[in-house]
Enzyme design. Structure first.
Site, PDB file in Angstrom:
ATOM      1  N   GLY A 645       0.791  -1.224   0.000  1.00 30.06           N
ATOM      2  CA  GLY A 645       0.000   0.000   0.000  1.00 30.06           C
ATOM      3  C   GLY A 645       0.821   1.270   0.000  1.00 30.06           C
ATOM      4  O   GLY A 645       0.350   2.315   0.466  1.00 30.06           O
ATOM      5  N   VAL A 646       2.054   1.199  -0.534  1.00 33.13           N
ATOM      6  CA  VAL A 646       2.895   2.399  -0.570  1.00 33.13           C
ATOM      7  C   VAL A 646       3.252   2.768  -2.016  1.00 33.13           C
ATOM      8  O   VAL A 646       4.280   3.374  -2.283  1.00 33.13           O
ATOM      9  CB  VAL A 646       4.171   2.227   0.288  1.00 33.13           C
ATOM     10  N   SER A 647       2.386   2.395  -2.940  1.00 36.71           N
ATOM     11  CA  SER A 647       2.460   2.848  -4.337  1.00 36.71           C
ATOM     12  C   SER A 647       3.698   2.379  -5.077  1.00 36.71           C
ATOM     13  O   SER A 647       4.363   3.157  -5.765  1.00 36.71           O
ATOM     14  CB  SER A 647       2.354   4.379  -4.411  1.00 36.71           C
ATOM     15  N   ALA A 650       2.954   2.928  -8.840  1.00 33.75           N
ATOM     16  CA  ALA A 650       3.020   4.324  -9.282  1.00 33.75           C
ATOM     17  C   ALA A 650       4.458   4.786  -9.420  1.00 33.75           C
ATOM     18  O   ALA A 650       4.809   5.514 -10.359  1.00 33.75           O
ATOM     19  CB  ALA A 650       2.269   5.230  -8.305  1.00 33.75           C
ATOM     20  N   ASP A 693      -1.554   8.506  -5.996  1.00 30.61           N
ATOM     21  CA  ASP A 693      -0.291   7.772  -5.952  1.00 30.61           C
ATOM     22  C   ASP A 693       0.714   8.359  -6.928  1.00 30.61           C
ATOM     23  O   ASP A 693       1.865   8.660  -6.585  1.00 30.61           O
ATOM     24  CB  ASP A 693      -0.525   6.301  -6.286  1.00 30.61           C
TER      25      ASP A 693
END
Length: 865
Positions: A645-647, A650, A693
């Protein structure tokens, strides 16, 4: 040994074993054959519980001491086709096979075990067998290289909230087993506290290479490949030109009606494959314990194609490659018959496995000693306590460097590549807390600034190391990871290389409400992705052998090709390299559609990761009209944790597009670049993410929060983080994916809620206008009508205030709604990047309420700070 109150022991002369075999594949049954053969040779009775055909056992064991009981108590991994595991179907099938009838299974197995008077229960690797043994008062042992809790743990991410209890139940079942006899090529198996390692379990040879070839009428001068797939891809038709001239192919698992070219030979279904493998020059197939162990044992080069979501594969593959026995073939080359460069590469290998291949004999001896009464387990703790301790031990085994546990070299390689310690040279340098000395003697920085970033220094130094790879290191293929070898041949070191960096991000506030138009506060994190890009004229591009062979086969001369190497690729069991002709992005002189590109990358899930990187090229072609006439080489190295969940995605997209843009002289603002990268993820990857993101990765600054309204991407400003405040992201251990079932269903529920609110507002507006009946309403009524008008055409849920939501809409939204019911009543949900499943139930109230209140919470924070 049966656990008797009086402590009586079974006679060493005659023991009874109950051997449970998983319903997944022939590989388990064939290795069980070898253990069972040795047990029977020692004078014992073995009752095998299996779903495998009788010939698998009877071809090797002709004895009245062998009893076959046809029963499947687990389903393994359900395959959508010969190369793809269906994760959701696997969990559903396991639930139907082993969870729903669990009570009756346990009652039946306990009764049966007592009826045959079993001295020991052996499992490969059926979970419920261990629990049944415990309830029957019989000791149990597992013999395996992987366990189903490890395999299924990855599947539950795709299943959403369904079936998560399966993994814990399986692990708890295994914890009742006394110890594990662990086979080479093993995965992490934390449910087992006590472990005994044995050599490879391999079926013995019946005939020599010369005898087999004589029976087949094949001379020693003929190159022979055995196609060992255990089922072939649907609709696949083998052709004569798939093989190099002078080669023959032995085909396992061909259907009775399948017609084969003259250089392909159909084998009987009950053919004894170990003899055929030893008589061949190389094998082509998919990785499994049986194929890998026999390839290693008989020193046969193995050309393999990855299976999707087959989670034991990385460990078997690393063992195979460590002993110089493996060549990976890209799936599309398998299907189109582009075999020649891989087969020729395979026969140039020199397999070097010299380890033991008598694991069946060793395992049988351990099982006999255990049944007699020997205690291999370290303690007598309860199953629950042992499971807790095993989880702790397993966590330490995977995470703590410098451990004193004996780990084989092939497993250490697998650990590094799987991210147990990351395979990225960038992150390895950071983890050692060593400040890499930065040297510029080997190259010149023509433009840009290092910004004092130690990870960028490390990445540049890793490029220097690739350039300086010595001949001796090049030849030491046994110890050099494939991705590093591929990267070493990726660039022309005399030409310019463009390097970019893009960080991951920590969601401080606003989070999942970004697609509903929320104000968000996002912070770039230290971990980042680096991308190196070089463009070359097609005639000067250094192509990999299979890419060059593919281009030569087309007979069109040098054409633009994209080649990508991804460090740390084994973290998600993906292929470390990707290549494609850039002409694949064109159709009738125009860029292909996003939908076609999505299907293009989805053909091979092990290379689907390339959509995040190569997809940036197509987006630039379609949105900005860029044409790419040169070949492109890319190296991707990311230290951003995947699935946390920390991209991570992206950061890869932003770094890739930034590097492509720089190499081609394109000037794109950070905001526009972020929006273009969102198109990559939404339309090519197919993940329904919002834009925060990419915006944070492209526009964020260190030690500041990016304040942004996601309508669609309006930066409000940067909020400096006070020096006395620190933000920490704690790994929950739960994998996250914007392409996963949970994220998508919540997003659809939010958009459903918005459409229902719009419909309610439209009805109220019509009623209000009708009530007015031409009478001029007062000023407060005008305000009310204006609010209803705005809500009847609501673009973003976050534009609805909490008090309006509670006063007018909260009580009228359904808690949940079937997709089909919603579509019957409303035209659609108005979201272009998700599709409603008619058969699925979606939560509506919670999904719609959260963004309304989250936006209010973030606004309240920013006003007070």
């Amino acid at each position: 040994m049966r656990i008797e109150e009086k402590g009586e022991c079974a006679s060493i002369k005659h023991l009874i074993f109950a051997y449970y075999v998983t319903g997944h594949g022939f590989g388990h049954a064939t290795r069980v054959v070898e253990v069972v053969r040795n047990l029977i040779a020692a004078g014992h009775d073995v009752h095998v519980v299996t779903g495998a055909p009788d010939f698998v056992f009877n071809s090797e064991i002709q004895s009245s001491r062998l009893s076959l009981r046809k029963l499947v108590l687990d389903c393994g991994a359900v395959q959508a086709d010969a190369l793809t595991v269906d994760r959701l179907a696997s969990l559903q099938k396991y639930s139907e096979t082993a969870v729903q009838p669990r009570d009756s299974i346990l009652a039946t197995e306990v009764k049966w075990l007592n009826s045959i008077k079993a001295d020991l229960v052996v499992s490969d690797v059926v979970p419920v067998a261990c629990r049944a043994a415990a309830e029957a008062g019989i000791r149990s042992v597992c013999v395996t290289n992987f366990s189903w809790d490890f395999i299924y743990a990855e599947y539950v991410m795709a299943a959403g909230y369904n079936h998560r209890s399966i993994v814990w139940q399986i692990a708890e079942d295994y914890s009742h087993c006394e110890f594990l006899i662990r086979l080479p090529g093993y995965c992490p198996m934390p449910a087992f506290r006590d472990v005994i390692d044995v050599p490879l379990v391999v079926r013995r040879l019946h005939k020599s290479r010369k005898e087999v070839r004589k029976e087949l009428g094949i001379g020693e001068d003929v190159k022979l490949v055995i196609l060992n797939f255990g089922g072939q891809p649907a609709g696949w038709k083998l052709k004569e030109d798939y093989l190099p001239s002078g080669w023959l192919c032995l085909v396992c698992g061909a259907s009775d009606t399948q017609e084969l070219p003259p250089n392909f030979v159909k084998l009987p279904k009950d053919a004894y494959t170990p003899d055929l493998i030893a008589a061949s020059d190389c094998m082509l197939g998919k990785i499994g314990y049986g194929t890998v162990s026999e390839a290693l044992a008989y020193k046969l080069p193995f050309v393999f194609v990855r299976r999707d979501y087959f989670n034991e594969e990385p460990f078997l593959r690393n063992m195979l490659e460590f002993y110089q026995s493996g060549v990976e073939m890209i799936r599309r080359d398998l299907l189109i018959g582009h075999w020649k460069p891989y087969l020729e590469r395979a026969i140039s290998l020199k397999p070097c496995y010299e380890g033991g291949i008598n694991g069946g004999e060793v395992a049988a001896h351990i099982l006999q000693e255990t049944a007699i009464g020997k205690n291999y387990a370290s303690d007598k703790l309860s199953g629950a306590r042992r499971l807790r301790d095993a989880i702790i031990l397993g966590y330490q085994l995977q995470r703590v460097p410098g451990r004193d546990v004996s780990i084989p070299e092939w497993y250490t390689n697998a650990e590094n590549e799987l991210g147990l310690s990351t395979g990225s040279p960038t992150s390895q340098a950071r983890e050692s807390n060593a400040i890499t000395e930065f040297c510029t003697d080997d190259f010149e920085i023509l433009h840009g600034d290092l910004q004092g970033l130690s990870d960028t220094m490390s990445f540049l130094n890793s490029l220097v190391e690739l350039n300086n790879v010595s001949d001796s290191e090049k030849n030491n293929e046994k110890r050099q990871m494939r991705e590093r070898k591929a990267a070493a041949g990726l660039f022309n070191w005399e030409e310019d290389i463009f390097v970019t960096r893009a960080p991951g991000r920590l969601d401080v506030m606003g989070g999942i409400a970004d697609y509903s138009g929320s104000l968000v506060l996002q912070m770039p994190i230290r971990e980042a992705c680096h991308v190196a890009v070089q463009r070359n004229h097609p005639s000067k591009h250094r192509l990999w052998k299979h890419a060059l062979a593919r281009q030569n086969a087309k007979g069109q001369g040098p054409m633009p090709v994209l080649q990508i190497v991804s460090y740390g690729s084994e973290l998600s069991n993906r292929g470390p390299t990707f290549d494609m002709d850039l002409s694949d992005f064109m159709e009738e002189g125009k860029p292909i559609s996003y939908e076609k590109a999505k299907k293009y990358f989805a053909q091979d899930p092990s290379q689907n990761w390339a959509a995040y990187v190569a997809g940036t090229i197509l987006v630039l072609m379609k949105e900005l009209g860029v044409r790419f006439e040169d070949s492109i080489s890319m190296l991707v190295s990311s230290a951003v944790p995947e699935g946390k969940g920390v991209s991570s995605s992206a950061s890869v997209e932003v770094a890739s597009m930034s590097a492509i843009a720089a190499a081609h002289g394109l000037s794109i603002s950070p905001r526009d670049l972020a929006l273009l990268c969102q198109k990559v993820e939404n339309h090519i990857v197919g993940a329904p993410c919002g834009v925060m993101d990419q915006m944070t990765s492209a526009c964020g600054e260190a030690n500041k929060l990016l304040a942004m309204v996601c309508q669609p991407a309006e930066v409000i400003g940067l909020v400096t983080i006070p020096s006395h405040i620190r933000f920490w992201g704690i790994d929950s251990g739960i994998r996250h994916s914007v392409g996963g079932a949970d994220y998508g269903s919540v997003r659809i529920g939010a958009f459903m809620g918005r459409e229902i609110i719009k419909a309610i507002a439209s009805t109220r507006l019509s009623q209000s206008l009708s009530t007015a009946n031409g009478v001029s309403p007062d000023e407060s009524d005008n305000d009310g009508l204006e609010l209803l008008e705005a809500e009847a055409s609501l673009d973003y849920l976050c534009n609805l205030s909490p008090h309006r939501y509670e006063a007018l809409y909260a009580n009228q939204l359904p808690q949940s709604m079937l997709g089909e019911t919603f579509l019957d009543k409303y035209a659609g949900h108005g979201d272009t990047v998700t599709v409603i499943d008619k058969k699925r139930m979606y939560g509506v109230t919670a999904a719609a309420k959260h963004p309304v209140y989250e936006n209010f919470r973030v606004k309240s924070y920013t006003r007070s700070s």
